[in-house]
Design an enzyme around this catalytic site. Sequence first.
Site, mmCIF file in Angstrom:
data_model
loop_
_atom_site.group_PDB
_atom_site.id
_atom_site.type_symbol
_atom_site.label_atom_id
_atom_site.label_comp_id
_atom_site.label_asym_id
_atom_site.label_seq_id
_atom_site.Cartn_x
_atom_site.Cartn_y
_atom_site.Cartn_z
ATOM 1 N N LYS A 1 0.858 -1.192 0.000
ATOM 2 C CA LYS A 1 0.000 0.000 0.000
ATOM 3 C C LYS A 1 0.892 1.239 0.000
ATOM 4 O O LYS A 1 1.491 1.598 1.008
ATOM 5 C CB LYS A 1 -0.929 0.056 1.216
ATOM 6 N N GLY B 1 7.378 4.677 7.978
ATOM 7 C CA GLY B 1 6.621 5.922 8.059
ATOM 8 C C GLY B 1 6.865 6.601 9.383
ATOM 9 O O GLY B 1 7.899 6.380 10.020
ATOM 10 N N THR C 1 2.218 6.803 13.504
ATOM 11 C CA THR C 1 1.574 5.768 12.686
ATOM 12 C C THR C 1 2.158 4.407 13.029
ATOM 13 O O THR C 1 1.427 3.403 13.101
ATOM 14 C CB THR C 1 1.772 6.045 11.176
ATOM 15 N N GLY C 2 3.467 4.371 13.256
ATOM 16 C CA GLY C 2 4.125 3.103 13.592
ATOM 17 C C GLY C 2 3.547 2.492 14.857
ATOM 18 O O GLY C 2 3.348 1.272 14.937
ATOM 19 N N GLU D 1 9.975 0.756 10.549
ATOM 20 C CA GLU D 1 11.079 1.685 10.243
ATOM 21 C C GLU D 1 10.490 3.073 10.321
ATOM 22 O O GLU D 1 9.726 3.478 9.442
ATOM 23 C CB GLU D 1 11.603 1.445 8.832
ATOM 24 N N GLU E 1 10.660 16.063 14.347
ATOM 25 C CA GLU E 1 11.110 15.781 12.991
ATOM 26 C C GLU E 1 10.371 16.700 12.017
ATOM 27 O O GLU E 1 9.149 16.646 11.909
ATOM 28 C CB GLU E 1 10.802 14.319 12.630
HETATM 29 P P1 NAD Z 1 2.944 8.272 7.574
HETATM 30 O O1 NAD Z 1 3.256 7.543 8.828
HETATM 31 O O2 NAD Z 1 1.979 9.394 7.628
HETATM 32 O O3 NAD Z 1 2.357 7.272 6.461
HETATM 33 C C1 NAD Z 1 3.081 6.158 6.019
HETATM 34 C C2 NAD Z 1 2.128 5.140 5.423
HETATM 35 O O4 NAD Z 1 1.270 4.658 6.446
HETATM 36 C C3 NAD Z 1 1.222 5.702 4.334
HETATM 37 O O5 NAD Z 1 1.085 4.738 3.312
HETATM 38 C C4 NAD Z 1 -0.104 5.878 5.063
HETATM 39 O O6 NAD Z 1 -1.212 5.818 4.203
HETATM 40 C C5 NAD Z 1 -0.076 4.692 6.000
HETATM 41 N N1 NAD Z 1 -0.938 4.810 7.192
HETATM 42 C C6 NAD Z 1 -1.275 5.913 7.876
HETATM 43 N N2 NAD Z 1 -2.082 5.596 8.916
HETATM 44 C C7 NAD Z 1 -2.249 4.250 8.893
HETATM 45 C C8 NAD Z 1 -2.951 3.315 9.713
HETATM 46 N N3 NAD Z 1 -3.647 3.689 10.789
HETATM 47 N N4 NAD Z 1 -2.899 1.996 9.377
HETATM 48 C C9 NAD Z 1 -2.182 1.585 8.306
HETATM 49 N N5 NAD Z 1 -1.511 2.427 7.488
HETATM 50 C C10 NAD Z 1 -1.527 3.746 7.785
HETATM 51 O O7 NAD Z 1 4.352 8.744 6.993
HETATM 52 P P2 NAD Z 1 4.640 9.650 5.719
HETATM 53 O O8 NAD Z 1 4.230 11.048 6.036
HETATM 54 O O9 NAD Z 1 4.112 8.986 4.494
HETATM 55 O O10 NAD Z 1 6.247 9.539 5.636
HETATM 56 C C11 NAD Z 1 7.086 10.337 6.383
HETATM 57 C C12 NAD Z 1 7.595 9.604 7.609
HETATM 58 O O11 NAD Z 1 8.206 8.377 7.224
HETATM 59 C C13 NAD Z 1 8.675 10.375 8.331
HETATM 60 O O12 NAD Z 1 8.478 10.285 9.719
HETATM 61 C C14 NAD Z 1 9.944 9.650 7.936
HETATM 62 O O13 NAD Z 1 11.009 9.791 8.840
HETATM 63 C C15 NAD Z 1 9.468 8.243 7.866
HETATM 64 N N6 NAD Z 1 10.380 7.408 7.059
HETATM 65 C C16 NAD Z 1 11.142 6.456 7.689
HETATM 66 C C17 NAD Z 1 12.045 5.685 6.943
HETATM 67 C C18 NAD Z 1 12.905 4.619 7.582
HETATM 68 O O14 NAD Z 1 13.461 3.807 6.864
HETATM 69 N N7 NAD Z 1 13.037 4.579 8.897
HETATM 70 C C19 NAD Z 1 12.152 5.889 5.557
HETATM 71 C C20 NAD Z 1 11.358 6.868 4.963
HETATM 72 C C21 NAD Z 1 10.462 7.620 5.716
#
Ligand code: NAD
Length: 497
Positions: A194, A247, A251-252, A270, A401
């Site tokens: 997704k 992400g 959310t994690g 991650e 962040e």
């Molecule tokens: P986000 O957490 O908002 O979303 C990430 C994904 O999760 C999206 O596909 C979103 O639709 C999905 N999502 C959101 N809520 C959900 C739920 N309740 N259940 C299931 N899926 C859900 O993150 P973002 O804004 O897309 O990305 C930016 C973040 O990602 C930053 O914090 C960045 O540091 C992090 N990131 C981490 C790494 C790593 O390898 N550690 C790499 C890239 C980005």
Amino acid sequence: MVEVFILPQVRDFMNRLNGQFINGKTVVSQQDEVITTTNPATDEVIAHVATATSGDIDYAVDSAYRAFHGGWADVSPAQRGLLLNRLADLMIAHREELAQIETLTSGKLITLSRAFEVDYAVSFLRYYAGWTTRIEGKTVALSLPSANGEKYTGLTLREPLGVVAGIVPWNFSIMIAVWKFGAALACGCTAVIKPSEVTPLTMLRVAELAIEAGIPPGVLNVINGPGQQVGHALTTHPKIAKVTFTGGMETGAIIGTAALQSGFKRVTLELGGKNAAGFLPDVSPEKTVEGIIEAGFLNSGQVCASAERYYVHRSLINDVAEQLGKRLATLTPGNPMDDESRFGPLANRSHFNKVIGYFTRARDQNLTFIHGGGAFDLPGCYIQPTAVLARSENDELMRQEVFGPVASLLAYDSVDELLTLMNDSPYGLAASLWTNNLSQALRLIPRVEAGTVWVNMHNYIDPAMPFGGTKGSGIGREFGSAFIDHFTEIKSVIMRY
Ligand code: NAD
């Protein structure tokens, strides 16, 4: 801004895409809800992508489940490796097309889209392809004595987990998806990816190429839609064995909890970072400035491992600030589709507003802006490359962040203080130490709380090096041989004869 040439294949794809790619085909979703995709460099709408219905989600997971039980896990490891390599070849053959779709969607510089979204992603596929024939169990010398002359033998088998849900963010929409499904497929799992609602397009094209490469239908599926609905339904689906998420930290936490509560699914998280770079006093101001540019401004700072906190010795910080201001002034904005551009927009309007909010609050708190601190006077989501002198590690810009092109500098006096400051964060994804004294670096590395520590470099990831966070930056490691632990389970076998 220059005129750019968009490949006819890209226009073709934009016209035919719908929202989901399931069981080897584009699925036309039976509902009106769509994600509107906008080019952040121009604010123009480029596509409408249908959101997956609950029927689509079931269909995607069922297809992956059938593909898993119907044979993917039994395809010979060498053949799995060959198919992953074929997909890699096709991605290279379609390099420009994939890069253009990515750049139009996310505003990433086209040069970065080629280098990261295609070339780097391909390196991951080739790396995992090389592992398929090396995933193995062990014979184990049992520790207890056997009785009555019987013999016991212990074996461990490494078995693929089943269907993997890959939930990915928008900042590297192909590369991160590839590093997840590449690992999953190499181990014999099947996958449903997704993508983020911000970048729903590229993976649909990659999934088409996977079919062209000969990867059987159902092995790789893509569904789109809002995280809280589609992402949540996928994460908690009873036939999902493992969730691999990249992400944000909040959310994690939701996904990790949901995955455990819905049948103790295996989970890798991650997450974000508030990464630190520490410059020891032997590094010149010139090298410090180039280090800050390398660590903080790649992809306009939208890199999870980017540094946003910079610690510079008090004796050098004024020089560094002055030179950094001049250097940032050279990062002029350009159309990301233009090969010559060196600084692009942020990926979308809501992220742009979030970053501007940080700058406004920093100004209200009287932080000193060395450079930038606002938007460029252009259409699109262009934020100025920005640097501030922080007052303390408690400033919002030193704690939250931002995920944008901003460097916050703070002075330190001693190496012990530097370590304390670098570690003063709930995150622990990555950090860098900059010094000409490698033996000092080696002594400091064990004291840095981060999943990756770079020395005299930043933002370098390699498929062979495990990557992931400590503390609030996540659980588990992907890449390197560590990926095998996360996509397979050990089965213990004890035999009497
Ligand atoms: P986000 O957490 O908002 O979303 C990430 C994904 O999760 C999206 O596909 C979103 O639709 C999905 N999502 C959101 N809520 C959900 C739920 N309740 N259940 C299931 N899926 C859900 O993150 P973002 O804004 O897309 O990305 C930016 C973040 O990602 C930053 O914090 C960045 O540091 C992090 N990131 C981490 C790494 C790593 O390898 N550690 C790499 C890239 C980005």
